[in-house]
Write a protein that holds these residues in place. Structure first.
Motif, short mmCIF file in Angstrom:
data_model
loop_
_atom_site.label_atom_id
_atom_site.label_comp_id
_atom_site.label_asym_id
_atom_site.label_seq_id
_atom_site.Cartn_x
_atom_site.Cartn_y
_atom_site.Cartn_z
N THR A 90 -49.08 -4.30 19.33
CA THR A 90 -49.76 -5.14 18.89
C THR A 90 -50.55 -6.04 19.92
O THR A 90 -51.45 -5.71 20.47
CB THR A 90 -48.64 -7.00 18.54
OG1 THR A 90 -48.34 -7.14 19.48
CG2 THR A 90 -47.79 -6.55 17.66
N THR A 92 -54.73 -8.63 19.25
CA THR A 92 -55.26 -10.03 18.32
C THR A 92 -55.62 -9.23 16.85
O THR A 92 -56.25 -7.81 17.34
CB THR A 92 -55.85 -10.92 19.72
OG1 THR A 92 -56.99 -9.87 19.34
CG2 THR A 92 -55.72 -11.46 20.55
N SER A 286 -44.37 -17.49 13.75
CA SER A 286 -44.32 -17.02 12.62
C SER A 286 -45.40 -17.70 11.78
O SER A 286 -46.43 -17.16 10.82
CB SER A 286 -42.74 -18.26 11.49
OG SER A 286 -41.93 -16.97 11.63
N GLU A 288 -48.09 -18.44 12.91
CA GLU A 288 -49.97 -17.98 14.12
C GLU A 288 -49.58 -16.11 13.73
O GLU A 288 -50.95 -15.84 14.16
CB GLU A 288 -49.17 -17.91 15.78
CG GLU A 288 -48.60 -19.01 16.26
CD GLU A 288 -50.03 -19.47 16.83
OE1 GLU A 288 -50.88 -19.12 17.72
OE2 GLU A 288 -50.22 -20.94 16.22
N TRP A 289 -48.23 -15.53 13.45
CA TRP A 289 -48.82 -14.48 12.70
C TRP A 289 -49.50 -14.03 11.62
O TRP A 289 -49.58 -12.88 11.57
CB TRP A 289 -47.91 -13.53 13.61
CG TRP A 289 -46.58 -13.50 14.51
CD1 TRP A 289 -47.25 -13.79 15.71
CD2 TRP A 289 -44.91 -13.31 14.95
NE1 TRP A 289 -46.21 -14.10 17.17
CE2 TRP A 289 -45.19 -13.50 16.37
CE3 TRP A 289 -44.68 -12.06 14.02
CZ2 TRP A 289 -43.68 -13.28 17.10
CZ3 TRP A 289 -43.61 -12.40 15.07
CH2 TRP A 289 -42.88 -12.66 15.59
N ASN A 300 -50.88 -11.49 17.23
CA ASN A 300 -49.62 -10.20 17.66
C ASN A 300 -49.84 -9.30 15.95
O ASN A 300 -48.47 -9.30 15.38
CB ASN A 300 -48.25 -10.81 17.19
CG ASN A 300 -46.91 -9.63 17.90
OD1 ASN A 300 -46.85 -10.03 18.69
ND2 ASN A 300 -45.64 -10.91 16.87
N TYR A 301 -50.82 -9.32 15.73
CA TYR A 301 -50.91 -8.44 14.51
C TYR A 301 -51.15 -6.49 15.16
O TYR A 301 -51.05 -6.47 16.30
CB TYR A 301 -53.01 -8.78 14.51
CG TYR A 301 -52.96 -8.81 13.02
CD1 TYR A 301 -53.88 -8.67 11.95
CD2 TYR A 301 -52.04 -10.52 13.10
CE1 TYR A 301 -54.40 -9.20 11.13
CE2 TYR A 301 -53.20 -10.88 12.17
CZ TYR A 301 -54.12 -9.81 11.25
OH TYR A 301 -53.98 -11.37 9.50
N TYR A 322 -43.75 -4.09 8.03
CA TYR A 322 -45.38 -4.49 8.93
C TYR A 322 -45.77 -4.17 7.42
O TYR A 322 -45.02 -4.06 6.38
CB TYR A 322 -46.43 -3.57 9.66
CG TYR A 322 -46.38 -2.29 9.32
CD1 TYR A 322 -47.58 -2.04 8.78
CD2 TYR A 322 -45.34 -1.32 9.35
CE1 TYR A 322 -48.28 -0.69 7.80
CE2 TYR A 322 -45.80 -0.39 9.16
CZ TYR A 322 -47.33 -0.19 8.20
OH TYR A 322 -47.90 1.44 7.77
N GLN A 333 -49.82 -7.09 9.67
CA GLN A 333 -49.11 -8.10 10.04
C GLN A 333 -47.89 -7.91 9.86
O GLN A 333 -47.35 -6.52 9.61
CB GLN A 333 -49.56 -9.00 9.07
CG GLN A 333 -50.78 -10.14 8.86
CD GLN A 333 -50.79 -10.53 7.68
OE1 GLN A 333 -49.85 -10.39 6.85
NE2 GLN A 333 -51.77 -11.93 7.37
N PHE A 425 -41.18 -5.74 17.12
CA PHE A 425 -42.77 -7.18 17.10
C PHE A 425 -41.23 -7.83 18.25
O PHE A 425 -41.57 -9.01 16.91
CB PHE A 425 -42.87 -6.95 15.55
CG PHE A 425 -43.21 -5.56 15.88
CD1 PHE A 425 -44.72 -5.28 15.99
CD2 PHE A 425 -42.60 -5.33 13.99
CE1 PHE A 425 -44.93 -4.26 15.53
CE2 PHE A 425 -44.12 -4.39 13.46
CZ PHE A 425 -44.99 -3.55 14.73
#
Length: 481
Positions: A90, A92, A286, A288-289, A300-301, A322, A333, A425
């Motif tokens: 992952t 940003t 959750s 944030e992603w 965490n992309y 994803y 994501q 992840f």
């Protein structure tokens, strides 16, 4: 024992009484904060019920504080920055700010997230040590044994995270005074830290049962100790522990997606519990992603590298791991932890409930991980195995993913790949690469392709500069920082 959820409703008040000035990322007294109330740990604990509130306060430390401030300890809510985003899984979305330091391998000792996680782990250790320091008030011998086991499991998990991320760290196995800087700022060799981890988990195994999934259990201690032994190269010990868990009644969920959205199911061995809507017991990782829902505009992309692995080898897991970001189609994501299981609509950021108050539990240990650790233990550092037990454990994970062709041999690389697509992840990838001896080659190649700055010193994080400064030169810094 009391119901976990009921106790958690009251824990914020109880934790305030026990550990009143909880550590912040800028505090020098994080190992024993100075109380600003008349009730302290010394006067609070008088019986088993009160010691149990201390136990629950440890899980409160694991939960972390659901806020946007780096002055609050976020604990497990920030772990993905230090693990997944330093692997090939992952990155940003915007490649900006402190978060981008992790994906570019240019982490600075002043990075607030690095300091926050370090302080959070020692907060957890401090709370465990408080419980261990007060077991004498527990008159019921069985309860005293169980409380000791539970506190030591949590202390071991915190130290296991610290030693793998920071290397040599201070080893605090009792409550100390803020003036005891000799202990507070002396980095101890990793071998000594591992000695304590193994000892704590051995005690935990002997004193726990399998009552809980969001509190320590015997199986959780066995699974964690198996991973510790794999890290140390003690393969026969790891195999025995994995087989003990395998015989304890856990199983794989039929549907991979249900692992994450039918919480505390038969596959979960240990998870950090959250409850939605309550700011005191919810989480925002959750959010944030997702795109523009949380504190940032997407962290965490998913990298193209792991997408290629999932698309080719993930089977049924891929669709649940994803998704494409509908608002920016070149971005992808993570979907294992959609806030409260909601899809977010076509724009990826419209949720029925407040996404920043999500209640998704964070899974620390699950059965599929143990099955793959079992294969790893049998492989014993070798390049391949045809052992029937190893093939059986490997086959079960593959079968659940819809990859039902008969496995006749498992290679080290195939096992590492299987762990990647199964556990993507979930904060395992970086540690797996290191444990398998593949971190240098994999991350160097990944860095070269993507124009990143990886070097071998990046396998460890820096000791937070705050700690170096407060130690007055007593603490040394990791190489490369």
């Amino acid at each position: 024992m009391k119901n976990y959820k009921d106790i958690m409703k009251h824990i914020k008040y109880i934790a305030l009484l026990i550990i009143v000035s909880v550590i912040t990322s800028c505090s020098s007294d994080f190992l024993e904060p100075t109380p600003d109330s008349g009730i302290t740990a010394d006067s609070y604990f008088n019986n088993a019920d009160e010691v149990e509130t201390g136990i629950i306060a440890i899980y409160d430390a694991w939960q972390g504080v659901n806020s946007t401030s780096l002055s609050d300890n976020h604990s497990i809510q920030y772990e993905f920055y230090l693990t997944e985003m330093r692997s090939d899984n992952t990155r940003t979305k915007s490649q900006e700010g402190e978060a981008a330091q992790f994906e570019f391998y240019n982490v600075e000792a002043t990075n607030g997230i690095v300091g926050n996680y370090y302080a959070s782990m020692y907060n957890t250790i401090f709370r465990a040590n408080i419980v261990l320091d007060n077991l004498g008030v527990v008159s019921n011998a069985d309860k005293a044994v169980a409380f000791e086991a539970e506190a030591k499991f949590n202390r071991a998990l915190a130290y296991f995270n610290l030693v793998r991320l920071y290397g040599d760290v201070p080893l605090i196995d009792k409550v100390i005074s803020p003036l005891d800087t000799e202990v507070q700022y002396t980095r101890v060799a990793t071998s000594s830290v591992y000695d304590l981890i193994v000892s704590d988990l051995t005690t935990a195994i002997g004193g726990l049962d399998n009552t809980y999934k969001t509190r320590a259990s015997k199986a959780a201690a066995q699974a964690l100790l198996a991973k510790v032994h794999l890290t140390l190269g003690n393969y026969s010990e790891a195999q025995s522990l994995c087989e003990a868990v395998i015989g304890s009644g856990f199983g794989l969920m039929d549907n991979f997606n249900d692992v994450f959205y039918q919480e505390r199911n038969k596959e979960i061995i240990f998870a950090i519990g959250y409850e939605s809507a309550l700011s005191s017991d919810s989480q925002n990782f959750s959010a944030e992603w997702m795109n523009g829902v949380g504190r940032t505009s997407g962290v965490n992309y998913v990298t193209n590298d792991v997408i290629a692995a999932l698309d080719e080898f993930g089977g049924d897991r891929t669709q649940y791991s994803y998704r494409n970001d509908a608002s920016q189609t070149t971005q992808n994501q993570v979907t294992k932890y959609l806030p409260n299981g909601e899809s977010g609509g076509d724009d990826g950021k419209t949720f029925i409930n407040d996404a920043t108050l999500a209640g998704n539990d964070w899974i620390v240990l699950r059965y599929a991980d143990v099955l793959l650790m079992h294969v790893e233990a049998i492989l014993a550092g070798g390049n391949e195995t045809v052992d029937a037990q190893a093939l059986s454990s490997f086959q079960k994970v593959r079968d659940r993913a819809g990859l039902t062709s008969t496995v006749t041999i498992v290679t080290k690389d195939a096992l590492l790949l299987e762990r990647r697509v199964e556990l993507a992840f979930e904060n395992h990838r970086l540690f797996d690469l290191v444990r398998f001896g593949r971190a240098e080659s994999v991350l160097s190649a990944f860095s070269a392709v993507n124009g990143l700055g990886y070097s071998s010193s990046d396998l460890l994080l820096p000791i937070p500069q705050r700690e170096i400064n407060l130690s007055n030169g007593q603490m040394s810094q990791n190489s490369g920082y």
